[in-house]
Design a protein around this motif. Structure first.
Motif, PDB file in Angstrom:
ATOM      1  N   GLN A 139       0.843  -1.200   0.000  1.00 29.44           N
ATOM      2  CA  GLN A 139       0.000   0.000   0.000  1.00 29.44           C
ATOM      3  C   GLN A 139       0.880   1.252   0.000  1.00 29.44           C
ATOM      4  O   GLN A 139       0.666   2.182  -0.777  1.00 29.44           O
ATOM      5  N   ARG A 140       1.903   1.255   0.862  1.00 28.33           N
ATOM      6  CA  ARG A 140       2.805   2.411   0.934  1.00 28.33           C
ATOM      7  C   ARG A 140       3.601   2.562  -0.364  1.00 28.33           C
ATOM      8  O   ARG A 140       3.900   3.672  -0.790  1.00 28.33           O
ATOM      9  N   SER A 141       3.945   1.409  -0.955  1.00 30.72           N
ATOM     10  CA  SER A 141       4.716   1.455  -2.189  1.00 30.72           C
ATOM     11  C   SER A 141       3.925   2.157  -3.285  1.00 30.72           C
ATOM     12  O   SER A 141       4.449   2.985  -4.030  1.00 30.72           O
ATOM     13  N   VAL A 142       2.624   1.821  -3.366  1.00 24.13           N
ATOM     14  CA  VAL A 142       1.755   2.444  -4.375  1.00 24.13           C
ATOM     15  C   VAL A 142       1.660   3.939  -4.105  1.00 24.13           C
ATOM     16  O   VAL A 142       1.799   4.776  -5.006  1.00 24.13           O
ATOM     17  N   LEU A 143       1.449   4.251  -2.796  1.00 26.72           N
ATOM     18  CA  LEU A 143       1.341   5.661  -2.397  1.00 26.72           C
ATOM     19  C   LEU A 143       2.648   6.400  -2.716  1.00 26.72           C
ATOM     20  O   LEU A 143       2.649   7.528  -3.237  1.00 26.72           O
ATOM     21  N   GLY A 144       3.778   5.729  -2.418  1.00 25.86           N
ATOM     22  CA  GLY A 144       5.086   6.323  -2.673  1.00 25.86           C
ATOM     23  C   GLY A 144       5.290   6.580  -4.159  1.00 25.86           C
ATOM     24  O   GLY A 144       5.820   7.620  -4.549  1.00 25.86           O
ATOM     25  N   SER A 145       4.821   5.623  -5.007  1.00 26.36           N
ATOM     26  CA  SER A 145       4.937   5.808  -6.455  1.00 26.36           C
ATOM     27  C   SER A 145       4.171   7.033  -6.904  1.00 26.36           C
ATOM     28  O   SER A 145       4.651   7.830  -7.721  1.00 26.36           O
ATOM     29  N   LEU A 146       2.951   7.183  -6.340  1.00 27.67           N
ATOM     30  CA  LEU A 146       2.117   8.329  -6.717  1.00 27.67           C
ATOM     31  C   LEU A 146       2.800   9.640  -6.330  1.00 27.67           C
ATOM     32  O   LEU A 146       2.893  10.569  -7.128  1.00 27.67           O
ATOM     33  N   VAL A 147       3.286   9.678  -5.053  1.00 24.10           N
ATOM     34  CA  VAL A 147       3.930  10.907  -4.570  1.00 24.10           C
ATOM     35  C   VAL A 147       5.196  11.185  -5.381  1.00 24.10           C
ATOM     36  O   VAL A 147       5.446  12.325  -5.785  1.00 24.10           O
ATOM     37  N   ALA A 148       5.972  10.127  -5.654  1.00 21.70           N
ATOM     38  CA  ALA A 148       7.209  10.312  -6.412  1.00 21.70           C
ATOM     39  C   ALA A 148       6.891  10.853  -7.797  1.00 21.70           C
ATOM     40  O   ALA A 148       7.610  11.708  -8.315  1.00 21.70           O
ATOM     41  N   ARG A 149       5.792  10.357  -8.394  1.00 17.49           N
ATOM     42  CA  ARG A 149       5.406  10.834  -9.722  1.00 17.49           C
ATOM     43  C   ARG A 149       5.004  12.305  -9.664  1.00 17.49           C
ATOM     44  O   ARG A 149       5.307  13.087 -10.548  1.00 17.49           O
ATOM     45  N   LEU A 150       4.294  12.657  -8.553  1.00 18.95           N
ATOM     46  CA  LEU A 150       3.872  14.060  -8.398  1.00 18.95           C
ATOM     47  C   LEU A 150       5.083  14.970  -8.207  1.00 18.95           C
ATOM     48  O   LEU A 150       5.178  16.041  -8.795  1.00 18.95           O
ATOM     49  N   VAL A 151       6.013  14.504  -7.339  1.00 23.95           N
ATOM     50  CA  VAL A 151       7.159  15.341  -6.994  1.00 23.95           C
ATOM     51  C   VAL A 151       8.119  15.489  -8.159  1.00 23.95           C
ATOM     52  O   VAL A 151       8.627  16.557  -8.444  1.00 23.95           O
ATOM     53  N   THR A 152       8.342  14.388  -8.892  1.00 25.04           N
ATOM     54  CA  THR A 152       9.326  14.416  -9.975  1.00 25.04           C
ATOM     55  C   THR A 152       8.656  14.519 -11.338  1.00 25.04           C
ATOM     56  O   THR A 152       9.235  14.146 -12.349  1.00 25.04           O
ATOM     57  N   GLU A 178       7.661   3.888   1.349  1.00 28.45           N
ATOM     58  CA  GLU A 178       7.370   2.460   1.493  1.00 28.45           C
ATOM     59  C   GLU A 178       7.835   1.943   2.849  1.00 28.45           C
ATOM     60  O   GLU A 178       7.187   1.131   3.481  1.00 28.45           O
ATOM     61  N   GLN A 179       8.967   2.467   3.296  1.00 29.49           N
ATOM     62  CA  GLN A 179       9.544   1.986   4.561  1.00 29.49           C
ATOM     63  C   GLN A 179       8.945   2.668   5.780  1.00 29.49           C
ATOM     64  O   GLN A 179       8.673   2.022   6.783  1.00 29.49           O
ATOM     65  N   SER A 180       8.725   3.994   5.698  1.00 23.34           N
ATOM     66  CA  SER A 180       8.323   4.731   6.907  1.00 23.34           C
ATOM     67  C   SER A 180       6.925   5.314   6.826  1.00 23.34           C
ATOM     68  O   SER A 180       6.515   6.045   7.716  1.00 23.34           O
ATOM     69  N   GLY A 181       6.192   5.038   5.768  1.00 24.56           N
ATOM     70  CA  GLY A 181       4.864   5.626   5.637  1.00 24.56           C
ATOM     71  C   GLY A 181       4.945   6.985   4.968  1.00 24.56           C
ATOM     72  O   GLY A 181       6.037   7.516   4.763  1.00 24.56           O
ATOM     73  N   LEU A 182       3.753   7.540   4.631  1.00 24.62           N
ATOM     74  CA  LEU A 182       3.719   8.797   3.871  1.00 24.62           C
ATOM     75  C   LEU A 182       4.370   9.946   4.646  1.00 24.62           C
ATOM     76  O   LEU A 182       5.307  10.593   4.181  1.00 24.62           O
ATOM     77  N   VAL A 183       3.881  10.156   5.895  1.00 20.01           N
ATOM     78  CA  VAL A 183       4.392  11.277   6.695  1.00 20.01           C
ATOM     79  C   VAL A 183       5.861  11.069   7.032  1.00 20.01           C
ATOM     80  O   VAL A 183       6.686  11.965   6.863  1.00 20.01           O
ATOM     81  N   GLY A 184       6.193   9.859   7.478  1.00 13.83           N
ATOM     82  CA  GLY A 184       7.577   9.553   7.861  1.00 13.83           C
ATOM     83  C   GLY A 184       8.531   9.698   6.687  1.00 13.83           C
ATOM     84  O   GLY A 184       9.613  10.257   6.819  1.00 13.83           O
ATOM     85  N   GLY A 185       8.120   9.190   5.529  1.00 10.57           N
ATOM     86  CA  GLY A 185       8.972   9.239   4.340  1.00 10.57           C
ATOM     87  C   GLY A 185       9.208  10.655   3.871  1.00 10.57           C
ATOM     88  O   GLY A 185      10.348  11.048   3.588  1.00 10.57           O
ATOM     89  N   VAL A 186       8.118  11.438   3.803  1.00 10.76           N
ATOM     90  CA  VAL A 186       8.258  12.835   3.372  1.00 10.76           C
ATOM     91  C   VAL A 186       9.089  13.612   4.400  1.00 10.76           C
ATOM     92  O   VAL A 186       9.949  14.417   4.046  1.00 10.76           O
ATOM     93  N   ALA A 187       8.830  13.314   5.702  1.00 10.52           N
ATOM     94  CA  ALA A 187       9.596  13.990   6.766  1.00 10.52           C
ATOM     95  C   ALA A 187      11.076  13.671   6.636  1.00 10.52           C
ATOM     96  O   ALA A 187      11.937  14.537   6.792  1.00 10.52           O
TER      97      ALA A 187
END
Lengths: 259, 84
Positions: A139-152, A178-187
């Motif tokens: 789930q986090r991986s999918v979310l991370g892909s979306l955020v990464a696509r938005l950011v880059t 993927e490892q730390s969750g949305l908030v943790g990863g962005v933080a």
């Protein structure tokens, strides 16, 4: 050897502890026990974890924590390190030392086999994380892909890409989320960017101070040369006046002798 | 003793005393400044020493030549004086 944190030290007899305290103590060792576990089972699990912590190399645990980039004191004990490690659920183990991977695998309950290839151990370690952990990770991986696509999104694929400068840069935002969750990863990303910014600013301030010091040194050198030149001129004038007086004195002596 | 002799001796006395007093005061000031054991004072002292060591004497060679010539002339003139 003491493997217990001072804040969560066991009572003289572990078996006499009530279940809730035993569960809390298990948590301090990085064990997640279900609330409805029997006292005997909890006791067995805690003792097994204590033995495992005694067997594990502290440096190997420290390797894992450093690799996870979790801030920790260098003097942290095995229990604290184990607690930190069990809270993290990495699925990729690039850059982790072999002894670190072994420690991580054993903390996840994986039995080590002689001569086993690293990739196989990584696969079994990933699998041992549990089904729900894998679901959460996906789930986090999918979310991370979306955020990464938005950011880059602004970066086109055909743009030239430089090699990463260090290990941190090589980690993608997708991997962090993927490892730390949305908030943790962005933080984590933001913290890295803030660190870079502060480091750059500090370097700039240092360069500015160095330039100022050089300027002060140059001005003081000029002042010293001016002062020395001034003193030499005064000395010269004094000598000239003395010579003048000596000439007058000589003339006086001459005329007095002549008269 | 003639009037000029008195003038010469008085001038020697006044200039001599003035030079000695100024030199002693100068040395005393620097001695006081260099005595401090404070870290800042110690740092400053070492910096002043390094600043003095870095003086390029060749930059003032012409002044030194002039001073040497003047000193030689003065010594020659003093030797020309008759002993009184």
């Amino acid at each position: 050897m003491n493997t217990h944190d001072s804040s969560a030290g066991p009572s003289p007899s572990l078996s006499e502890l009530p279940l809730d305290e035993l569960v809390r103590y298990a948590e301090s060792l990085g064990l997640d026990l279900p609330a409805d576990i029997a006292h005997g089972e909890a006791l067995t699990a805690v003792r097994a974890r204590q033995e495992l912590l005694l067997e594990l190399d502290r440096d190997a645990l420290l390797d894992v924590v450093i690799w996870l980039r979790v801030p920790v004191q260098q003097s942290a004990g095995r229990e604290q390190l184990a607690r930190i490690i069990t809270r993290q659920h990495p699925a990729h183990f690039d850059g982790l030392s072999d002894r670190g991977l072994h420690a991580l695998a054993r903390l996840r309950g994986v039995t080590l086999r002689d001569g086993e290839p690293r990739t196989e151990l990584e696969r079994r370690t990933r699998k041992a994380d549990g089904w729900w952990a894998r679901v959460r990770r996906t789930q986090r991986s999918v979310l991370g892909s979306l955020v990464a696509r938005l950011v880059t999104a602004s970066e086109r694929d055909d743009d030239y890409q430089f090699l990463p400068e260090d290990g941190l840069s090589a980690r993608t935002i997708k991997r962090d989320i993927e490892q730390s969750g949305l908030v943790g990863g962005v933080a984590k990303r933001l913290r890295g960017a803030a660190d870079d910014y502060v480091r750059e600013k500090l370097d700039e301030i240092e360069r500015r101070i160095d330039r100022k010091l050089d300027e002060i040194d140059r001005r003081l050198g000029e002042w010293r040369d001016r002062e020395m030149s001034h003193r030499l001129r005064i000395l010269k004038i004094t000598l000239l006046v003395t010579i003048l007086v000596a000439v007058l004195s000589l003339l006086y002596d001459y005329f007095r002798g002549a008269s | 003793m003639t009037l000029f002799e008195i003038y010469r001796r008085l001038l020697f006395l006044a200039v001599g005393v003035y030079a000695v007093v100024r030199s002693v005061a100068f040395i005393w000031r620097w001695e006081l400044a260099g005595r401090g054991a404070d870290r800042t004072e110690s740092l400053l002292r070492r910096y002043v020493v390094s600043l003095l060591v870095r003086v390029r004497a060749l930059r003032f060679w012409w002044e030194f030549v002039q001073l040497a010539a003047l000193a030689a002339i003065l010594v020659f003139l003093l030797k020309l004086h008759r002993p009184t």
